[in-house]
Design an enzyme around this catalytic site. Structure first.
Site, mmCIF file in Angstrom:
data_model
loop_
_atom_site.group_PDB
_atom_site.id
_atom_site.type_symbol
_atom_site.label_atom_id
_atom_site.label_comp_id
_atom_site.label_asym_id
_atom_site.label_seq_id
_atom_site.Cartn_x
_atom_site.Cartn_y
_atom_site.Cartn_z
ATOM 1 N N ASP A 10 32.075 -25.574 -16.224
ATOM 2 C CA ASP A 10 30.794 -25.544 -16.964
ATOM 3 C C ASP A 10 30.338 -24.082 -17.031
ATOM 4 O OD1 ASP A 10 27.860 -27.627 -16.902
ATOM 5 O OD2 ASP A 10 27.970 -25.523 -17.482
ATOM 6 N N ASP A 110 29.931 -26.246 -23.740
ATOM 7 C CA ASP A 110 30.139 -25.382 -22.558
ATOM 8 C C ASP A 110 30.762 -26.115 -21.370
ATOM 9 O OD1 ASP A 110 27.956 -26.809 -21.442
ATOM 10 O OD2 ASP A 110 27.358 -25.030 -20.316
ATOM 11 N N GLU A 111 31.444 -27.216 -21.633
ATOM 12 C CA GLU A 111 31.959 -28.034 -20.539
ATOM 13 C C GLU A 111 33.285 -28.682 -20.897
ATOM 14 O OE1 GLU A 111 29.528 -31.361 -18.496
ATOM 15 O OE2 GLU A 111 28.123 -29.747 -18.942
HETATM 16 N N1 DCP Z 1 20.889 -26.375 -24.119
HETATM 17 C C1 DCP Z 1 19.824 -26.516 -25.004
HETATM 18 N N2 DCP Z 1 18.721 -27.248 -24.658
HETATM 19 C C2 DCP Z 1 18.648 -27.857 -23.454
HETATM 20 C C3 DCP Z 1 19.717 -27.751 -22.542
HETATM 21 C C4 DCP Z 1 20.828 -26.979 -22.925
HETATM 22 O O1 DCP Z 1 19.889 -25.960 -26.110
HETATM 23 N N3 DCP Z 1 17.545 -28.576 -23.130
HETATM 24 C C5 DCP Z 1 22.040 -25.545 -24.513
HETATM 25 C C6 DCP Z 1 21.875 -24.134 -23.993
HETATM 26 C C7 DCP Z 1 22.801 -24.025 -22.832
HETATM 27 C C8 DCP Z 1 23.899 -25.013 -23.184
HETATM 28 O O2 DCP Z 1 23.261 -26.025 -23.943
HETATM 29 O O3 DCP Z 1 23.272 -22.705 -22.644
HETATM 30 C C9 DCP Z 1 24.580 -25.603 -21.974
HETATM 31 O O4 DCP Z 1 23.650 -26.343 -21.198
HETATM 32 P P1 DCP Z 1 23.702 -26.411 -19.650
HETATM 33 O O5 DCP Z 1 22.882 -27.568 -19.238
HETATM 34 O O6 DCP Z 1 25.105 -26.358 -19.147
HETATM 35 O O7 DCP Z 1 22.893 -25.124 -19.173
HETATM 36 P P2 DCP Z 1 23.305 -23.610 -19.120
HETATM 37 O O8 DCP Z 1 24.745 -23.397 -19.434
HETATM 38 O O9 DCP Z 1 22.364 -22.833 -19.952
HETATM 39 O O10 DCP Z 1 22.992 -23.230 -17.604
HETATM 40 P P3 DCP Z 1 23.806 -23.578 -16.278
HETATM 41 O O11 DCP Z 1 24.199 -22.242 -15.711
HETATM 42 O O12 DCP Z 1 22.800 -24.275 -15.444
HETATM 43 O O13 DCP Z 1 24.971 -24.425 -16.651
HETATM 44 CA CA CA Z 2 26.407 -24.538 -18.419
HETATM 45 CA CA CA Z 3 26.832 -27.953 -19.419
#
Ligand code: DCP
Ligand code: CA
Ligand code: CA
Length: 367
Positions: A10, A110-111
């Protein structure tokens, strides 16, 4: 059966990390990526933020004005989401992953799950070095960091990955799996949202350990057979879902018969608009983008014909289907004097958008 070694990767604070990548000077500042609704300059929500911004209390989904308030007095920088750029980076990483896995299942931008059983010869010791190697390779070639969870199945890999971020590496061996899950809240399991965790609390279940020991028959009575059994097994660290490459449909199409034979464009479009609604629904559910649009017709001489157009850009919206359907029929009617009996619309040439979530999720109630 040999023990599986399943990995979940992730990407860390993904959209914000992408912005840092093309603009390294912002790395030490709070970085926020937002979706601007366009109503006023300020309105919109936080998509994600880097970990510096998170220290100030910024969270995904929070209104942008609130994030701004929390970051007042800092040198925070704000960006508008740029999905095209993030998708490109995601594709490059997925490409690298595919070289490291016997099968690769992308679950979102992203996963991804990687089945690495064969690559590490079933060894969780080897999986550690192997994970570090993949991380180093992606960091070198693309410049993005991510967190990894390794476990005997997808459920364990996912929860392991979530337990240490950013740039984490968490390995849970099969013999440790139950003890690892035992103390965690039930909502850490995929499919346990707000409503479900309230229901479980009413049954006296707060932790995954409590869920594991709960009478399976009773779970089936409360949640239904598929979900009840899923909860029981998952809590007991049992999950046989394979890491599955996304086998996508080649095309999505609908065909219908007109109420009467006709050469009238408006009459035909009434029917194709109905078909388009259906196609659009399926395209959206499957998260697909299409590159080709085709029409199909059976004329009164009972011959069938098709016409196609290739789009300049992959599309996924209804208007593109309607516009091109109209254009193709217009052209066809101009060329042919026959009346039409049956019409069809088809989209194809799919590109991987954000592939579907785990199939089981279609059973989960929306909460
Ligand atoms: N995303 C979004 N709105 C949300 C949650 C996520 O647009 N409410 C988008 C932005 C993130 C991507 O999806 O970059 C991936 O979500 P993740 O939940 O994996 O969160 P992040 O990658 O940002 O952070 P982490 O380091 O916690 O994985
Ligand atoms: Ca992520
Ligand atoms: Ca994710």
């Amino acid at each position: 059966m040999q023990n599986r070694v399943v990995m979940l990767a992730d990407f860390d604070y993904f959209f914000a990390q992408c912005e840092e990548l093309r603009n390294p000077v912002i790395k030490d500042k709070p970085v926020v990526v937002g979706v601007y609704s366009g109503r006023t300059e300020e309105s919109g929500a936080v998509s994600t933020s880097n970990y510096i911004a998170r220290k100030f209390g910024v969270k995904s989904g929070m209104p942008l004005f609130l994030a701004k308030r929390k970051l007042e007095g800092t040198d925070a920088v704000f960006f508008k989401v740029d999905h095209e750029y993030y998708d490109q980076i995601s594709d490059r990483i997925m490409q690298i992953f595919s070289g490291y896995a016997s099968s690769l299942e992308q679950v979102s931008v992203d996963e991804a799950y990687l089945d690495v059983t064969e690559k590490v010869e079933g060894s969780f010791e080897k999986a550690r070095d192997y994970s570090l190697k993949i991380k180093a390779n992606v960091k070198n070639q693309v410049g993005i960091s991510f967190s990894v969870g390794v476990g005997p199945n997808k459920i364990i890999a996912k929860i392991a990955c979530d337990s240490q971020k950013p740039n984490g590496l968490t390995i849970v061996k099969p013999e440790e799996a139950q003890a690892f899950l035992e103390p965690l809240d039930v909502d850490r399991l995929l499919g346990v949202g707000k409503k479900t965790s309230v229901k479980m609390a009413e049954l006296g279940i707060k932790t995954i350990g409590e869920l594991a020991r709960y009478d399976c028959q009773r779970l089936i009575e409360v949640f239904g057979k598929v979900i009840g059994i899923y909860f029981h097994n998952a809590a007991n660290a049992i999950d046989n879902e394979p890491v599955q490459e996304q086998g996508e449909a080649e095309s999505i199409s609908r065909i219908g018969t007109l109420k009467q034979d006709t050469h009238d464009l408006a009459f035909i479009l009434q029917k194709t608009d109905e078909l388009t609604e259906d196609i659009y629904k399926e395209v959206t559910e499957k998260n697909l983008s299409f590159k080709t649009l085709s029409i199909y017709m059976v004329t009164t001489d009972l011959s069938s014909k098709t016409r196609s157009v290739t789009l300049e850009q992959p599309a996924k919206d209804k208007e593109t289907i309607k516009k091109n359907t109209k254009m193709l029929f217009e052209k066809f009617l101009f060329e042919s004097m026959f009346e039409i009996r049956r019409v069809g619309v088809k989209v194809s040439g799919f590109s991987k958008e954000e592939p579907r979530q785990k199939q089981l999720s279609s059973f989960f109630e929306s909460d």
